[in-house]
Design a protein around this motif. Structure first.
Motif, mmCIF file in Angstrom:
data_model
loop_
_atom_site.group_PDB
_atom_site.id
_atom_site.type_symbol
_atom_site.label_atom_id
_atom_site.label_comp_id
_atom_site.label_asym_id
_atom_site.label_seq_id
_atom_site.Cartn_x
_atom_site.Cartn_y
_atom_site.Cartn_z
ATOM 1 N N ARG A 120 56.595 65.201 -26.588
ATOM 2 C CA ARG A 120 55.277 65.413 -25.976
ATOM 3 C C ARG A 120 55.341 65.541 -24.456
ATOM 4 N NH1 ARG A 120 56.046 60.380 -27.682
ATOM 5 N NH2 ARG A 120 55.570 58.557 -26.387
ATOM 6 N N PHE A 121 56.372 64.979 -23.795
ATOM 7 C CA PHE A 121 56.469 65.079 -22.350
ATOM 8 C C PHE A 121 57.171 66.365 -21.908
ATOM 9 C CE2 PHE A 121 56.352 60.404 -23.095
ATOM 10 C CZ PHE A 121 55.098 60.193 -22.546
ATOM 11 N N PHE A 122 57.800 67.053 -22.825
ATOM 12 C CA PHE A 122 58.409 68.360 -22.564
ATOM 13 C C PHE A 122 58.297 69.158 -23.867
ATOM 14 C CE2 PHE A 122 62.486 70.740 -21.197
ATOM 15 C CZ PHE A 122 61.707 71.789 -20.720
ATOM 16 N N PRO A 123 57.085 69.596 -24.224
ATOM 17 C CA PRO A 123 56.818 70.097 -25.584
ATOM 18 C C PRO A 123 57.565 71.381 -25.912
ATOM 19 C CG PRO A 123 54.779 69.604 -24.385
ATOM 20 C CD PRO A 123 55.884 69.586 -23.391
ATOM 21 N N TYR A 124 57.764 71.549 -27.215
ATOM 22 C CA TYR A 124 58.229 72.847 -27.707
ATOM 23 C C TYR A 124 57.127 73.870 -27.456
ATOM 24 C CZ TYR A 124 61.945 70.434 -30.313
ATOM 25 O OH TYR A 124 63.041 69.686 -30.669
ATOM 26 N N TYR A 125 57.508 75.004 -26.866
ATOM 27 C CA TYR A 125 56.525 76.045 -26.554
ATOM 28 C C TYR A 125 56.426 76.987 -27.757
ATOM 29 C CZ TYR A 125 54.052 79.498 -23.679
ATOM 30 O OH TYR A 125 53.119 80.365 -23.151
ATOM 31 N N VAL A 126 55.834 76.478 -28.826
ATOM 32 C CA VAL A 126 55.766 77.232 -30.078
ATOM 33 C C VAL A 126 54.394 77.049 -30.716
ATOM 34 C CG1 VAL A 126 58.241 77.148 -30.579
ATOM 35 C CG2 VAL A 126 56.765 75.278 -31.330
ATOM 36 N N SER A 127 54.048 77.996 -31.557
ATOM 37 C CA SER A 127 52.845 77.906 -32.386
ATOM 38 C C SER A 127 53.307 77.829 -33.835
ATOM 39 C CB SER A 127 51.957 79.143 -32.174
ATOM 40 O OG SER A 127 50.839 79.121 -33.039
ATOM 41 N N ASN A 128 53.018 76.706 -34.480
ATOM 42 C CA ASN A 128 53.528 76.454 -35.833
ATOM 43 C C ASN A 128 52.418 76.434 -36.866
ATOM 44 O OD1 ASN A 128 56.289 76.082 -35.145
ATOM 45 N ND2 ASN A 128 55.827 74.028 -34.422
ATOM 46 N N ILE A 129 52.692 77.042 -38.017
ATOM 47 C CA ILE A 129 51.839 76.926 -39.196
ATOM 48 C C ILE A 129 52.762 76.686 -40.388
ATOM 49 C CG2 ILE A 129 50.246 78.090 -40.760
ATOM 50 C CD1 ILE A 129 49.074 79.566 -38.441
ATOM 51 N N LEU A 130 52.519 75.603 -41.103
ATOM 52 C CA LEU A 130 53.328 75.237 -42.262
ATOM 53 C C LEU A 130 52.525 75.525 -43.524
ATOM 54 C CD1 LEU A 130 56.075 73.733 -42.996
ATOM 55 C CD2 LEU A 130 54.628 71.720 -43.331
ATOM 56 N N ALA A 131 53.148 76.179 -44.488
ATOM 57 C CA ALA A 131 52.478 76.518 -45.737
ATOM 58 C C ALA A 131 53.362 76.129 -46.910
ATOM 59 C CB ALA A 131 52.166 78.019 -45.796
ATOM 60 N N GLY A 132 52.728 75.691 -47.995
ATOM 61 C CA GLY A 132 53.517 75.318 -49.169
ATOM 62 C C GLY A 132 52.636 74.838 -50.306
ATOM 63 N N ILE A 133 53.295 74.329 -51.327
ATOM 64 C CA ILE A 133 52.628 73.781 -52.502
ATOM 65 C C ILE A 133 52.754 72.263 -52.444
ATOM 66 C CG2 ILE A 133 52.527 73.770 -55.013
ATOM 67 C CD1 ILE A 133 51.850 76.459 -53.797
ATOM 68 N N ASP A 134 51.616 71.558 -52.574
ATOM 69 C CA ASP A 134 51.666 70.102 -52.490
ATOM 70 C C ASP A 134 52.068 69.480 -53.820
ATOM 71 O OD1 ASP A 134 49.451 70.208 -54.127
ATOM 72 O OD2 ASP A 134 48.030 69.445 -52.644
ATOM 73 N N LYS A 135 52.069 68.157 -53.879
ATOM 74 C CA LYS A 135 52.532 67.450 -55.067
ATOM 75 C C LYS A 135 51.620 67.660 -56.270
ATOM 76 C CE LYS A 135 50.199 63.236 -53.553
ATOM 77 N NZ LYS A 135 50.365 61.797 -53.198
ATOM 78 N N ASP A 136 50.382 68.114 -56.019
ATOM 79 C CA ASP A 136 49.445 68.386 -57.112
ATOM 80 C C ASP A 136 49.476 69.840 -57.565
ATOM 81 O OD1 ASP A 136 48.515 65.726 -57.076
ATOM 82 O OD2 ASP A 136 47.160 66.194 -55.409
ATOM 83 N N GLY A 137 50.352 70.645 -56.954
ATOM 84 C CA GLY A 137 50.464 72.045 -57.337
ATOM 85 C C GLY A 137 49.489 72.970 -56.645
ATOM 86 N N LYS A 138 48.789 72.483 -55.617
ATOM 87 C CA LYS A 138 47.818 73.304 -54.905
ATOM 88 C C LYS A 138 48.406 73.820 -53.594
ATOM 89 C CE LYS A 138 43.758 70.898 -56.741
ATOM 90 N NZ LYS A 138 42.484 70.184 -56.408
ATOM 91 N N GLY A 139 47.918 74.979 -53.174
ATOM 92 C CA GLY A 139 48.369 75.536 -51.915
ATOM 93 C C GLY A 139 47.782 74.795 -50.733
ATOM 94 N N VAL A 140 48.594 74.562 -49.704
ATOM 95 C CA VAL A 140 48.142 73.857 -48.503
ATOM 96 C C VAL A 140 48.650 74.583 -47.262
ATOM 97 C CG1 VAL A 140 47.937 71.577 -49.538
ATOM 98 C CG2 VAL A 140 50.134 72.308 -48.616
#
Length: 235
Positions: A120-140
């Motif tokens: 946080r004091f020297f952050p990664y200069y990136v824009s992240n979006i994580l996508a996947g299937i959760d433990k219940d089988g739904k998209g998140v």
């Protein structure tokens, strides 16, 4: 003379002296879109890697497969992207060897949040979006700010064209500003999610010079990851 009685001297320039400007960050462009359904999730990112008016690569994937059910889309400073995704893969491999199982999408989302907050004091200069299937089988879908705060959503856009992509998703996926009854709204299928993601990139490529060339689309289900490619304008 100033109000305090001191004479204001001009800012003299020393001949031959230079003041070099240095920034540890560099924006290499790129955009991401993710849309989650009941049993699937679609994440897409363009393949243009640029700096200013220079295009370094026209076919650089910004989607990183972390597990058979989890994909991370990351844009921004490419050096930080490689550093962050490499660290994530090492930690996931360590988890798998220790616990003899693959990390779930929810656990990956939490680990990514902690990893970014540690910087946080020297952050990664990136824009992240994580996508996947959760433990219940739904998209998140999980979106992040630069210091690791994450938000779970059903659709999200990020990157240099994020402000152009998000309103389209709000209208087509979030059904905002649509004068239709609930039973008249079109259902969200994999085909429609892919079509909407494709249309958003086609539109953004007309306005954002850092988004273009082609789009890599990953359709994630419980059975695995299906990859698609959409060609964009290359100017």
């Amino acid at each position: 003379m100033s109000s305090l009685g001191f004479e204001q001297f001009p800012d003299y320039q020393v001949p031959g002296a230079k003041h070099p400007d240095f920034s540890p960050y560099e924006s290499n462009g790129g955009s991401i879109v993710a849309i989650a359904g009941d049993d699937f999730v679609v994440i897409a990112a363009d393949t243009r890697l640029s700096s200013g008016y220079n295009i370094h690569s026209r076919n650089q994937s910004k989607l990183f497969k972390l597990s058979p059910k989890t994909v991370l889309g990351s844009t921004g400073c490419w050096a930080d992207t490689l550093s962050l995704t490499g660290l994530m893969k090492v930690r996931m491999q360590s988890y798998e060897h220790t616990h003899l199982r693959t990390m779930t999408t929810d656990a990956v989302a939490q680990m990514l949040s902690i990893t970014m907050y540690n910087r946080r004091f020297f952050p990664y200069y990136v824009s992240n979006i994580l996508a996947g299937i959760d433990k219940d089988g739904k998209g998140v879908v999980y979106s992040y700010d630069p210091i690791g705060h994450c938000e779970r959503a059903t659709y999200r856009a990020g990157g240099t064209a994020g402000t152009l992509l998000q309103p389209v998703l709000d209208n087509q996926i979030g059904h905002k500003n649509i004068n239709l009854a609930a039973d008249e709204l079109p259902p969200l299928t994999k085909e429609r999610a892919v079509a909407v993601a494709s249309d958003t990139f086609i539109s953004a490529a007309e306005r954002d010079i850092y988004t273009g060339d082609s789009v890599l689309i990953n359709v994630i289900t419980k059975d695995g990851i299906e990859e698609k490619v959409l060609q964009l304008r290359q100017d």
